[in-house]
Design an enzyme around this catalytic site. Structure first.
Site, PDB file in Angstrom:
ATOM      1  N   ARG A 108     -14.686  -6.518  -0.403  1.00  0.00           N
ATOM      2  CA  ARG A 108     -14.107  -6.204   0.917  1.00  0.00           C
ATOM      3  C   ARG A 108     -13.399  -4.839   0.863  1.00  0.00           C
ATOM      4  O   ARG A 108     -12.651  -4.546  -0.041  1.00  0.00           O
ATOM      5  CB  ARG A 108     -13.124  -7.304   1.310  1.00  0.00           C
TER       6      ARG A 108
ATOM      7  N   THR B   9       0.859  -1.197   0.000  1.00  0.00           N
ATOM      8  CA  THR B   9       0.000   0.000   0.000  1.00  0.00           C
ATOM      9  C   THR B   9       0.889   1.238   0.000  1.00  0.00           C
ATOM     10  O   THR B   9       1.999   1.188   0.522  1.00  0.00           O
ATOM     11  CB  THR B   9      -0.865  -0.035   1.281  1.00  0.00           C
TER      12      THR B   9
ATOM     13  N   GLY C 168      -5.978  -4.250   7.543  1.00  0.00           N
ATOM     14  CA  GLY C 168      -6.991  -3.205   7.625  1.00  0.00           C
ATOM     15  C   GLY C 168      -8.079  -3.406   8.660  1.00  0.00           C
ATOM     16  O   GLY C 168      -8.547  -2.445   9.277  1.00  0.00           O
TER      17      GLY C 168
ATOM     18  N   ASP D 116      -8.957  -0.458   5.514  1.00  0.00           N
ATOM     19  CA  ASP D 116      -8.869   0.805   6.269  1.00  0.00           C
ATOM     20  C   ASP D 116      -8.443   1.993   5.408  1.00  0.00           C
ATOM     21  O   ASP D 116      -8.709   3.144   5.766  1.00  0.00           O
ATOM     22  CB  ASP D 116      -7.847   0.662   7.407  1.00  0.00           C
TER      23      ASP D 116
ATOM     24  N   THR E  24      -0.629   1.512   6.954  1.00  0.00           N
ATOM     25  CA  THR E  24      -0.593   0.329   6.099  1.00  0.00           C
ATOM     26  C   THR E  24      -0.542  -0.909   6.975  1.00  0.00           C
ATOM     27  O   THR E  24       0.144  -0.920   7.991  1.00  0.00           O
ATOM     28  CB  THR E  24       0.616   0.357   5.146  1.00  0.00           C
ATOM     29  N   GLY E  25      -1.287  -1.928   6.594  1.00  0.00           N
ATOM     30  CA  GLY E  25      -1.286  -3.133   7.407  1.00  0.00           C
ATOM     31  C   GLY E  25      -2.617  -3.852   7.312  1.00  0.00           C
ATOM     32  O   GLY E  25      -3.385  -3.632   6.367  1.00  0.00           O
TER      33      GLY E  25
HETATM   34  N1  ASP Z   1      -4.343  -1.669   4.813  1.00  0.00           N
HETATM   35  C1  ASP Z   1      -4.612  -2.275   3.542  1.00  0.00           C
HETATM   36  C2  ASP Z   1      -5.938  -2.982   3.618  1.00  0.00           C
HETATM   37  O1  ASP Z   1      -6.240  -3.588   4.613  1.00  0.00           O
HETATM   38  C3  ASP Z   1      -3.583  -3.235   3.093  1.00  0.00           C
HETATM   39  C4  ASP Z   1      -2.168  -2.833   3.353  1.00  0.00           C
HETATM   40  O2  ASP Z   1      -1.883  -1.758   3.824  1.00  0.00           O
HETATM   41  O3  ASP Z   1      -1.290  -3.650   3.052  1.00  0.00           O
HETATM   42  O4  ASP Z   1      -6.668  -2.974   2.667  1.00  0.00           O
END
Ligand code: ASP
Length: 333
Positions: free
Chosen positions: A228, A200, A254, A231, A251-252
């Site tokens: 889906r 991301t 979500g 975040d 990022t992570g």
């Molecule tokens: N946060 C993003 C999501 O959950 C994915 C990511 O940041 O890797 O869609």
């Protein structure tokens, strides 16, 4: 009382009243009174994950670092010329959306149905205005669509078809869904990170007027169910900006970032508890999220341009630069 004593008393009174006077109006630039404030600053991320020296050898690290460096430079140049933080965030993220190395725009990950569904958001810290798009399949630059929602509509978020219709109406570039798929989406770099591919992208900028802006853009989690939403397009979860405190892009995983309202919580810890940006980011990312198993990280800038780049994974693609010429491009923790 003799004349000299009277003068002394008057002198003390003058000093006392000067000290008690309400502080001058600094609304034009609150940065001016703070020590170590930068004229402008920019921080970016290209996703967090469990990368290590095995799955990301030096050669590949350099490819990512060059891309981060170029994105950073684009934003810093714009801010140096007096561009706004909103312009800087959009320019930087558009560049990363077009770069297939990252999981945003071209090169985004696939849903379980083998499609690309993109989410993005942007927020202006000056007026707390915000815009977002979710589940888009045919807008080349989702971050520009988010900006258009913020500036050219009375709404905050459009999803799916509605986002496409709106983007077309405001004249944004529409693409065939196959645009997002490139051979590079499956190249070695991406395969190496496949199980842990985040990628991301996000950016927070502070401009010379003292205005913060934050933005985030993503293809979401690899193999996500269609429909889906994570975040990244949710204001307060993946993105937040407030001139009084900080700007944040996350990022992570979500689902955790939504439930822990990560980006907003960092701002609130600064506002109500007086934390500095680094302490606030660590409290949420390294304590609260770790306790519940929510992996990921954030990049933030406080209102003076000081950065916090915090992740609870082994790495996060990130870069920071400011008007004093400080510069950092890093991957591992
Ligand atoms: N946060 C993003 C999501 O959950 C994915 C990511 O940041 O890797 O869609």
């Amino acid at each position: 009382m003799n004349y000299r004593n009277l003068l002394t008393i008057l002198g003390f009174l003058a000093i006392f009243f000067t000290a008690c006077k309400a502080p001058a109006d600094h609304t034009s630039s609150s940065k001016a009174i703070a020590p170590e404030a930068f004229d402008y600053a920019l921080v970016i991320h290209g996703g967090a994950g469990n990368m290590n020296f095995q799955n990301l050898p030096e050669e590949n690290q350099n490819i990512f670092k060059q891309a981060l460096d170029s994105a950073l430079q684009l934003g810093l140049d714009l801010l140096k010329e007096g561009g706004t933080s909103v312009d800087a965030v959009e320019v930087v993220i558009r560049y990363m959306e077009d770069n297939p190395l990252f999981n945003a725009g071209r090169g985004a990950v696939f849903t379980s149905e083998g499609k690309n569904e993109l989410d993005a958001s942007i927020m202006s810290g000056r007026d707390l205005n915000a815009g977002a798009v979710a589940g888009v399949t045919d807008i080349r630059h989702p971050i520009s669509a988010a900006r258009a929602v913020m500036e050219q509509s009375e709404h905050v978020m459009f999803a799916g078809k509605g986002a496409s219709v709106f983007a077309e109406q405001v004249g944004l570039e529409m693409v065939d869904p196959s645009w997002f798929y490139t051979e590079k989406s499956f190249n070695t770099l991406q395969r190496a990170l496949e199980n842990e591919k985040h990628g991301t992208v996000g950016c927070v900028a502070l401009d010379k007027e003292g205005n913060l802006c934050a933005g985030t853009s993503t293809g979401g989690m690899t193999n996500k169910k269609f429909g889906r939403i994570g975040d990244s397009p949710i204001i307060g979860a993946g993105t937040y900006a407030n001139n009084a405190t900080c700007g944040v892009s996350a990022t992570g995983h979500g689902e955790y970032f939504i439930r822990w309202t990560v980006a907003h919580q960092i701002s609130v810890l600064m506002e109500y508890k007086g934390y500095d940006v680094e302490t606030a980011a660590k409290e949420v990312v390294e304590k609260q999220l770790v306790e519940v198993g929510g992996s990921g990280g954030v990049v933030c800038l406080d209102k003076y341009g000081h950065p916090a780049m915090v992740t609870n994974t082994s790495g996060m693609f990130r870069a920071y630069g400011n008007s004093d010429g400080e510069r950092l491009v890093a991957i591992f923790k």
